[in-house]
Design a protein around this motif. Structure first.
Motif, PDB file in Angstrom:
ATOM      1  N   PRO A   6       0.825  -1.205   0.000  1.00  0.00           N
ATOM      2  CA  PRO A   6       0.000   0.000   0.000  1.00  0.00           C
ATOM      3  C   PRO A   6       0.863   1.262   0.000  1.00  0.00           C
ATOM      4  CG  PRO A   6      -0.739  -1.559   1.681  1.00  0.00           C
ATOM      5  CD  PRO A   6       0.584  -2.061   1.174  1.00  0.00           C
ATOM      6  N   PHE A   7       0.269   2.334  -0.486  1.00  0.00           N
ATOM      7  CA  PHE A   7       0.926   3.636  -0.436  1.00  0.00           C
ATOM      8  C   PHE A   7       1.207   3.980   1.019  1.00  0.00           C
ATOM      9  CE2 PHE A   7       1.141   8.273  -0.570  1.00  0.00           C
ATOM     10  CZ  PHE A   7       1.920   8.487  -1.708  1.00  0.00           C
ATOM     11  N   LEU A   8       2.393   4.506   1.281  1.00  0.00           N
ATOM     12  CA  LEU A   8       2.783   4.863   2.644  1.00  0.00           C
ATOM     13  C   LEU A   8       2.294   6.270   2.973  1.00  0.00           C
ATOM     14  CD1 LEU A   8       6.469   3.525   2.624  1.00  0.00           C
ATOM     15  CD2 LEU A   8       4.422   2.375   3.509  1.00  0.00           C
ATOM     16  N   TRP A   9       1.371   6.358   3.896  1.00  0.00           N
ATOM     17  CA  TRP A   9       0.884   7.646   4.409  1.00  0.00           C
ATOM     18  C   TRP A   9       1.392   7.782   5.846  1.00  0.00           C
ATOM     19  CZ3 TRP A   9      -1.260  11.118   1.320  1.00  0.00           C
ATOM     20  CH2 TRP A   9      -1.981  10.718   0.190  1.00  0.00           C
ATOM     21  N   GLY A  10       2.277   8.735   6.085  1.00  0.00           N
ATOM     22  CA  GLY A  10       2.822   8.820   7.429  1.00  0.00           C
ATOM     23  C   GLY A  10       3.296  10.202   7.799  1.00  0.00           C
ATOM     24  N   SER A  11       4.134  10.229   8.818  1.00  0.00           N
ATOM     25  CA  SER A  11       4.783  11.456   9.267  1.00  0.00           C
ATOM     26  C   SER A  11       6.162  11.076   9.789  1.00  0.00           C
ATOM     27  CB  SER A  11       3.946  12.169  10.335  1.00  0.00           C
ATOM     28  OG  SER A  11       3.649  11.292  11.407  1.00  0.00           O
ATOM     29  N   ALA A  12       6.988  12.082  10.053  1.00  0.00           N
ATOM     30  CA  ALA A  12       8.412  11.825  10.273  1.00  0.00           C
ATOM     31  C   ALA A  12       8.960  12.598  11.465  1.00  0.00           C
ATOM     32  CB  ALA A  12       9.200  12.195   9.008  1.00  0.00           C
ATOM     33  N   PRO A 367      11.756   4.829  -8.176  1.00  0.00           N
ATOM     34  CA  PRO A 367      10.688   5.194  -7.230  1.00  0.00           C
ATOM     35  C   PRO A 367      11.080   6.391  -6.364  1.00  0.00           C
ATOM     36  CG  PRO A 367      11.173   2.834  -7.152  1.00  0.00           C
ATOM     37  CD  PRO A 367      12.266   3.471  -7.946  1.00  0.00           C
ATOM     38  N   PHE A 368      10.079   7.184  -6.023  1.00  0.00           N
ATOM     39  CA  PHE A 368      10.263   8.319  -5.117  1.00  0.00           C
ATOM     40  C   PHE A 368       9.357   8.150  -3.902  1.00  0.00           C
ATOM     41  CE2 PHE A 368      10.891  10.194  -9.425  1.00  0.00           C
ATOM     42  CZ  PHE A 368      12.242  10.485  -9.302  1.00  0.00           C
ATOM     43  N   ILE A 369       9.847   8.587  -2.761  1.00  0.00           N
ATOM     44  CA  ILE A 369       9.019   8.716  -1.557  1.00  0.00           C
ATOM     45  C   ILE A 369       9.173  10.148  -1.068  1.00  0.00           C
ATOM     46  CG2 ILE A 369       8.658   7.982   0.831  1.00  0.00           C
ATOM     47  CD1 ILE A 369       9.727   5.229   0.067  1.00  0.00           C
ATOM     48  N   ILE A 370       8.060  10.822  -0.840  1.00  0.00           N
ATOM     49  CA  ILE A 370       8.119  12.161  -0.247  1.00  0.00           C
ATOM     50  C   ILE A 370       8.367  11.957   1.250  1.00  0.00           C
ATOM     51  CG2 ILE A 370       6.971  14.372   0.065  1.00  0.00           C
ATOM     52  CD1 ILE A 370       7.578  13.530  -2.896  1.00  0.00           C
ATOM     53  N   ASP A 411       6.251   7.347 -10.314  1.00  0.00           N
ATOM     54  CA  ASP A 411       6.283   6.276  -9.311  1.00  0.00           C
ATOM     55  C   ASP A 411       6.549   6.848  -7.910  1.00  0.00           C
ATOM     56  OD1 ASP A 411       6.398   3.904  -7.960  1.00  0.00           O
ATOM     57  OD2 ASP A 411       8.106   3.078  -9.048  1.00  0.00           O
ATOM     58  N   VAL A 412       5.497   7.390  -7.312  1.00  0.00           N
ATOM     59  CA  VAL A 412       5.568   7.916  -5.940  1.00  0.00           C
ATOM     60  C   VAL A 412       4.975   6.868  -5.016  1.00  0.00           C
ATOM     61  CG1 VAL A 412       5.010   9.824  -4.405  1.00  0.00           C
ATOM     62  CG2 VAL A 412       5.208  10.232  -6.863  1.00  0.00           C
ATOM     63  N   ARG A 413       5.726   6.459  -4.001  1.00  0.00           N
ATOM     64  CA  ARG A 413       5.302   5.334  -3.167  1.00  0.00           C
ATOM     65  C   ARG A 413       4.900   5.717  -1.741  1.00  0.00           C
ATOM     66  NH1 ARG A 413       8.632   0.167  -5.171  1.00  0.00           N
ATOM     67  NH2 ARG A 413       8.588   0.657  -7.390  1.00  0.00           N
ATOM     68  N   GLY A 414       5.126   6.964  -1.376  1.00  0.00           N
ATOM     69  CA  GLY A 414       4.766   7.339  -0.021  1.00  0.00           C
ATOM     70  C   GLY A 414       4.858   8.832   0.186  1.00  0.00           C
ATOM     71  N   TYR A 415       4.242   9.292   1.270  1.00  0.00           N
ATOM     72  CA  TYR A 415       4.213  10.714   1.622  1.00  0.00           C
ATOM     73  C   TYR A 415       4.248  10.824   3.140  1.00  0.00           C
ATOM     74  CZ  TYR A 415       2.388  15.404   2.459  1.00  0.00           C
ATOM     75  OH  TYR A 415       2.230  16.680   2.913  1.00  0.00           O
TER      76      TYR A 415
END
Length: 468
Positions: A6-12, A367-370, A411-415
């Motif tokens: 699944p697409f990664l929806w998170g915080s850092a 692939p990119f992840i924000i 190809d964005v895999r997460g934010y």
């Protein structure tokens, strides 16, 4: 190795900025521990000794993250917790702490994205020259291998180093991060060794046949100009080399572009730190994905006169303006039509779309992840609530533009929102708040979800097509 998930929806977060636990167990001192307790820390004279107390409250933070609809958490490991002196003896207490953090992620169904290094070099390594010393690149690879072996069963998304570009710019050009110097030759050497360290770590990861993906986090800028002529185009090209290609090229393609070497030599940068065999090391250490920390554009104009001088607003006061002149390369310009936060950062959400297309056109289907996107403000806690419409407006625009690029085939895999909760914002101190959750530093670091926390949960549901 590509993972279908699944697409990664998170915080850092980052270790020094949120953990606290300054003297817990046998943790060693980092350069930030030393700097924050020194007279050099004279802009915002506070420390990360307690910070957000995440060292003791990590489970609460991860639980709140999950309850806010997020499925992923990006955090960094403190080198000084795992190898207190940077080399030598490994701390089992440090390993155990991060095992507990990872266990909490598993308990709440949260995917960890683990950054091995985020600004906090062990002080003993600074005393032998820090990133200017080539030996530190090998020490980092050794440390990274310890992490792969200790946490490899729990982690499938790894980042070697966070923002080698911005870290070394602040440390060696602006001079507001330790070692607090302004010397572009020293900056070039430190940056090169940091990138070499990342390549060495990626190579170790592959030799171990570790599971998952490994990348580096870059903080690039889409470059804009307010005029279009030959001089402005040249300034934009130079700014692209300075901010973007110096990191992304070696990280993704395995070596630096010729145009960068030409500009460095024109600027009398000593490149004698480049050794025979390094190119092969870079070629063997290219990444599986690139993390992108996206905040704003860089609006530039042609260089006019004066020596290289980089200043950053660390106070949020209008008199302390950000100003960047890179002699012979470019100068920072200002678009007066664009809204800004108190620290002068643009609110221009389309820049994430522009950046993703720029990177896609240059580097293809990587692939990119924000890995970070957020905005700092002076938030106020009133009756247990924090109303932050400015943050919601900012994040809403960025997420929509990112999602548009994703739907168009990038190809964005997460934010990941910066940040999970309020934390120590480096030399900006504690007044500049980024969190989805407010931390009351005056009342035992008590947590209060902001309006943006609840909004983000609904935004995730909207993008995932869930019933609202």
């Amino acid at each position: 190795m590509e993972l279908k998930e699944p697409f990664l929806w998170g915080s850092a977060t980052a270790a020094y900025q949120c953990e606290g636990g300054y003297r817990e167990d046998d943790k060693g001192e980092s350069i930030w521990d030393v700097f924050c307790h020194s007279e050099k820390n004279n802009i915002n004279a506070v420390t990360g000794d307690v910070a957000s107390d995440h060292y003791h409250r990590y489970e609460e933070d991860i639980r709140m993250l999950k309850e806010g609809g997020q499925n992923a958490y990006r955090f960094s490991l403190a080198w000084t917790r795992i190898i207190p002196k940077g080399t030598g003896k490994i701390s089992q207490a440090g390993i155990a702490f991060y095992k507990r953090v990872l266990a909490a992620c598993k308990k709440y169904g949260v995917t960890p994205l683990v950054t091995i290094y985020h600004y906090d070099l062990p002080q003993p390594l600074m005393e032998i020259g820090g990133w200017e010393n080539r030996e530190v690149a090998e020490a980092f690879a050794d440390y990274a291998q310890v992490c792969f072996e200790a946490f490899g069963d729990e982690v499938r998304h790894w980042v070697t180093i966070n923002e080698p570009d911005y870290d070394t710019m602040c440390a060696y050009a602006v001079g507001n991060y330790p070692p607090n110097v302004t010397d572009m030759n020293r900056r070039a050497k430190a940056l090169y060794h940091m990138l070499l360290a990342s390549a060495k770590a990626v190579s170790r990861f592959r030799k171990l046949q570790a599971k998952g993906m490994i990348g580096l986090v870059h903080a690039p800028y889409p470059i804009a100009t307010l005029q279009d002529d030959l001089a402005y185009r040249e300034a934009a090209k130079n700014a692209d080399l300075f901010y973007n290609r110096c990191i992304a090229d070696p990280t993704i393609t395995g070596w630096f572009c010729d145009d960068l070497f030409v500009k460095l030599k024109e600027s009398n940068i000593d490149l004698s730190f480049i050794k025979e065999g390094d190119k092969q090391c870079f070629m063997e250490g290219t990444v599986d994905f690139l993390g992108l920390n996206v905040y704003e554009r860089a609006v530039v104009k042609p260089y006019t006169s004066g020596e290289t001088c980089l200043k950053i607003n660390n106070t949020g006061k209008s008199k302390d303006k950000t100003s960047i002149i890179v002699k012979g390369w470019f100068e920072l310009d200002k678009d007066s039509e664009v809204k800004r936060n108190p620290w002068g950062m643009e609110v221009y959400p389309k820049c994430i779309y522009d950046l993703l297309y720029m990177m896609k056109e240059r580097y293809g289907d990587i692939p990119f992840i924000i890995t970070e996107n957020g905005i700092g403000y002076y938030d106020k806690l009133e009756n247990g609530q924090v109303h932050d419409p400015y943050r919601i407006e900012y994040l809403d625009g960025f997420i929509d533009w990112m999602w548009k690029a994703k739907e168009e085939g990038i190809d964005v895999r997460g934010y990941f929102v910066w940040s999970t909760m309020d934390l120590y914002s480096w030399i900006n101190g504690y007044e500049k708040r980024y969190g989805l959750v407010y931390v009351d530093y005056e009342d035992h670091e008590k947590r209060y979800p902001k309006d943006s926390y609840y909004w983000y949960q609904k935004k995730i549901d909207e993008k995932e097509g869930k019933e609202l």
